[in-house]
Design an enzyme around this catalytic site. Structure first.
Site, PDB file in Angstrom:
ATOM      1  N   GLU A 142      -4.865  -5.152  -5.578  1.00 41.26           N
ATOM      2  CA  GLU A 142      -5.684  -5.278  -4.412  1.00 41.26           C
ATOM      3  C   GLU A 142      -5.906  -6.676  -4.089  1.00 41.26           C
ATOM      4  O   GLU A 142      -5.923  -7.259  -2.918  1.00 41.26           O
ATOM      5  CB  GLU A 142      -6.960  -4.602  -4.540  1.00 41.26           C
ATOM      6  CG  GLU A 142      -6.696  -3.053  -4.827  1.00 41.26           C
ATOM      7  CD  GLU A 142      -7.813  -2.070  -4.889  1.00 41.26           C
ATOM      8  OE1 GLU A 142      -8.453  -2.084  -6.123  1.00 41.26           O
ATOM      9  OE2 GLU A 142      -8.243  -1.392  -3.907  1.00 41.26           O
ATOM     10  N   GLU A 190      -5.451   3.840 -10.803  1.00 39.56           N
ATOM     11  CA  GLU A 190      -6.866   4.394 -10.576  1.00 39.56           C
ATOM     12  C   GLU A 190      -6.991   6.110 -10.675  1.00 39.56           C
ATOM     13  O   GLU A 190      -7.915   6.620 -11.060  1.00 39.56           O
ATOM     14  CB  GLU A 190      -7.527   3.971  -9.238  1.00 39.56           C
ATOM     15  CG  GLU A 190      -7.816   2.579  -9.114  1.00 39.56           C
ATOM     16  CD  GLU A 190      -6.668   1.726  -8.497  1.00 39.56           C
ATOM     17  OE1 GLU A 190      -5.685   2.214  -8.596  1.00 39.56           O
ATOM     18  OE2 GLU A 190      -6.919   0.514  -8.362  1.00 39.56           O
TER      19      GLU A 190
END
Ligand code: NAD
Length: 695
Positions: free
Chosen positions: A137, A157
């Site tokens: 990210e 995740e």
């Protein structure tokens, strides 16, 4: 001076000029003659970079500094050899159980990455090694991503019951085709650099020595720009997203259930609703991430992550000093153990009294290399390390001898007596026995302190857990070496006390035998399995028994019966006869199911009656509590981790004891008592529940 030395240490990496400021703990900033700012992430006191409050807080300060004196471009990379960034600090996520604090932290993190994203000068992430989760990210908030060969990119995740929560959803959708980006987030599997390049996630893949030139080209705008994926236009319309989301949901539901693993379904819905509007998606991503973070699934999967670390980390840090391993027995287990060790870089000799078995060991290793898609050169190196030893010459130079001959105490003892005079001084001897107490074997060796069990499970390449079985005379150094070796070969070691069934078979057998009793009562096999699958087990007990082999299950069950009597469910006579007829399960093509290759033929089955899951799972919990009471494992966390990684116990439930605690110890005990009244003393609650209840 220290900062300068640290800066110069990894000489093989292009890290730009010496840092101009050294007052940040996790970041270093330098400016070269072309006015390029080199911003290096180097988390203090850690081998691997992760993102937490402090790291992101400092990044905010660095960005403010750069805004005041803008360079021509910013190069962001890791100064650590271990890779770019492994993602958010999992410890921090686990501690975020206050929703307000969680929101504040996530929003602050977003604001920092938005600030980087808003830079008008070129921002260039140079990525080597793993770039995962929050790390990806961060890289996605830069305009350019240059991958050094060997880098990998992923969003793991979902494996923690979450989806990206620091802007990864909308920033991945900016550069990748929407369905490809979703696939990356839904599967949690990382992409190697070339695949990431092909999917638009990175702009170039290059060798380390070309980093400076590539950075200069990106800063000057000379790197070719990516084209926006064509399908992005199509999926900007809600109708297209709704249709695609329906298919994605159905495909995901074939793998996991929304009540067990809500994250992938939440991600699909997030995209379906907001995929056409980046601002809306940003807000909704935060909201959805926070909701997921509060679910029992995410809390438990974060716990499981910590349990894995707890098993692996201490052993990984220790030394084993083992270079050569000699394996005796080239059967199902020995050949696979030898192949795995060679794959992991060890020199291995393997012996068997049956020359045909021995000759088959190398092709077995070749098949493993093939399954792992090793390059021909790497595969050849593995096979070169594996030496079929017809003379038994490898024993004398082995630091570790692993015995994997059939499950017969006399046979094993005779073999040890034969090996003893040829062992190198200080060599460890390990047995792969699955059920013989080590006390019945150890005195066949001159130094019982160097003898222990290394209980690998079948199939070796897939089963992560290895029980390091210790009798009360094992030398501490031998135990530590064995644990370190297991960690060094990429497996999870758990130290267990030598006692019948050790840990995994002890807890699994009552579960499997109870399934046999349900079959005897007339419940179809597929219904029994359904009850366990509905609970969250990866395979049902009937199918598992067939996969393990009914002969193996029977042998373990008999041993446990001899040791624990009525606490273990009885073995049905029909099961014995089945094994005598050779219907031993998958390997025979027929057992409790008929098998077509790797798959059992399952008919559609009626729903299992209410309470079936308890009948199967509570005996497993009861045996786990007995193991804890008897000190078979050191503590509750070790037990939970070992049972999850050794049996597949529904990870999203956080482990058998954690599940019992979440459900309520008193309630579980009451359920066991009710089952004992209905079905007999095998369900009688173990005395260990009292200690658990009092905690
Ligand atoms: P196996 O029968 O497939 O292989 C045993 C091999 O040992 C055979 O190739 C045999 O020729 C060889 N052998 C026998 N005596 C020997 C001797 N004196 N010297 C050299 N070689 C000899 O057995 P397996 O399934 O691989 O089991 C080996 C051990 O691993 C057992 O203790 C078993 O309990 C344990 N184990 C098995 C499994 C499983 O699923 N098969 C799982 C975990 C542990």
């Amino acid at each position: 001076m220290d900062a300068l030395r640290a800066h110069l240490a990894p000489r093989w990496m292009e890290l730009g000029p010496a840092p101009e400021r050294g007052d940040w703990r996790h970041w270093r900033l330098g400016r070269d003659g072309d006015n390029l700012a080199w911003l290096l992430l180097d988390c203090e006191g850690a081998a691997v970079n992760t993102l937490d409050e402090a790291v992101l807080g400092e990044l905010d300060e660095v960005l403010a500094h750069l805004e005041r004196r803008p360079p021509r471009a910013v190069v962001l990379r890791s100064a650590k050899e271990s890779g770019f960034c492994a993602g958010a600090d999992i410890g921090l996520l686990s501690r975020l159980d206050d929703p307000l604090l969680a929101r504040e932290l996530v929003e602050r993190g977003h604001a920092v990455l938005d600030r980087l994203d808003a830079f008008s000068i070129p921002t260039i992430a140079v990525v080597h090694g793993p770039c995962l989760g929050g790390g990806l990210e961060l890289a996605l908030a830069c305009n350019w991503r240059l991958a050094v060969e060997g880098a990998s990119f992923g969003f793991p995740e979902v494996l923690l019951g979450l989806h990206p929560g620091l802007g990864g959803t909308f920033r991945a959708l900016r550069v990748m085709a929407p369905l490809t980006a979703l696939e990356l987030m839904l599967r949690g599997r990382p992409l190697a650099a070339p695949a990431a390049r092909a999917r638009g996630l990175v702009d170039a893949v290059l060798a380390e020595r070309h980093v400076a030139a590539a950075v200069a080209a990106a800063a000057a705008g000379r790197l070719p720009r990516r084209r926006r994926p064509r399908s992005a236009e199509l999926f900007s319309r809600e109708i297209a997203r709704t249709l695609a989301a329906r298919r994605l949901t159905a495909a995901t539901a074939r793998r996991v259930r929304p009540d067990h693993y809500p994250a992938p379904f939440a991600l699909i819905e997030l995209w379906r609703r907001h995929g056409g509007d980046e601002r809306a998606l940003r807000g909704a991503e935060i909201q959805s991430f926070l909701e997921l973070l509060g679910t029992p699934t995410a809390r438990n999967l974060l716990r499981v992550f910590a349990l894995r670390e707890g098993l692996a980390r201490p052993a990984k840090a220790a030394a084993h000093d083992i270079a050569h391993v000699h394996v005796v027995g080239a059967g199902t287990m020995g050949a696979d153990i030898a192949a795995w060790l060679a794959l992991q870089g060890f020199s291995v000799s393997i012996a068997d009294r049956d020359p045909e078995r021995l000759a088959a060991a190398v092709p077995r290793a070749a098949a493993l290399c093939h399954r792992r898609r090793l390059e021909p050169r790497a595969a050849r190196a593995v096979l070169d390390r594996l030496i079929p030893d017809f003379e038994g010459a490898g024993v004398g130079r082995a630091d570790l001898v692993i015995e994997a001959v059939p499950e017969d105490a006399e046979l094993k003892r005779a073999l040890y007596a034969e090996l003893a005079p040829r062992l190198a001084p200080g060599a460890l001897v390990a047995t792969n026995t699955s059920s013989i107490p080590l006390e019945a074997l150890r005195d066949a060796l001159p130094d019982p302190g160097c003898f222990l069990g290394l209980h690998f499970f079948n199939p070796v390449a897939r089963m992560e857990l290895v029980e390091v079985v210790c009798h009360d005379g094992v030398a501490e150094s031998a135990r530590a070496r064995a644990l370190a070796l297991v960690a060094a070969i990429g497996r999870l070691p758990v130290a267990v006390k030598s006692s019948p069934g050790f840990l995994v078979n002890r807890v699994l057998t009552p579960y499997l035998l109870e399934a046999m009793l349900l079959l005897e009562e007339g419940l179809p096999a597929a219904s029994v399995d359904r009850a366990a699958l509905d609970f969250g087990m990866p395979v049902g007990p009937v199918e598992l028994a067939d996969r393990v082999g009914l002969d193996v299950c029977l042998a373990v069950a008999d041993r446990l019966h001899a040791a624990f009597g009525d606490a273990v469910p009885p073995v049905p006579e029909w099961l014995r006869r089945k094994v005598e007829r050779g219907e031993t399960g998958r390997k025979a093509g027929r057992g409790l199911y008929r098998w077509r290759g790797e798959r059992p033929e399952k008919a559609r089955a009626p729903d299992p009656p209410p309470g079936t899951a308890d009948r199967l799972l509570l005996p497993l919990l009861n045996a786990a509590v007995a193991c804890l009471r008897e000190g078979v494992v050191a503590d509750e966390a070790t037990l939970d981790g070992a049972v999850i990684f050794g049996t597949g116990f529904a990870p999203f439930r956080g482990g058998p004891l954690h599940y019992a605690r979440s459900r309520g110890v008193a309630e579980v005990v009451a359920a066991l008592e009710a089952l004992a009244r209905a079905h007999g003393p095998r369900f009688a609650p173990d005395p260990g529940w009292i200690a658990l209840h009092e905690d």
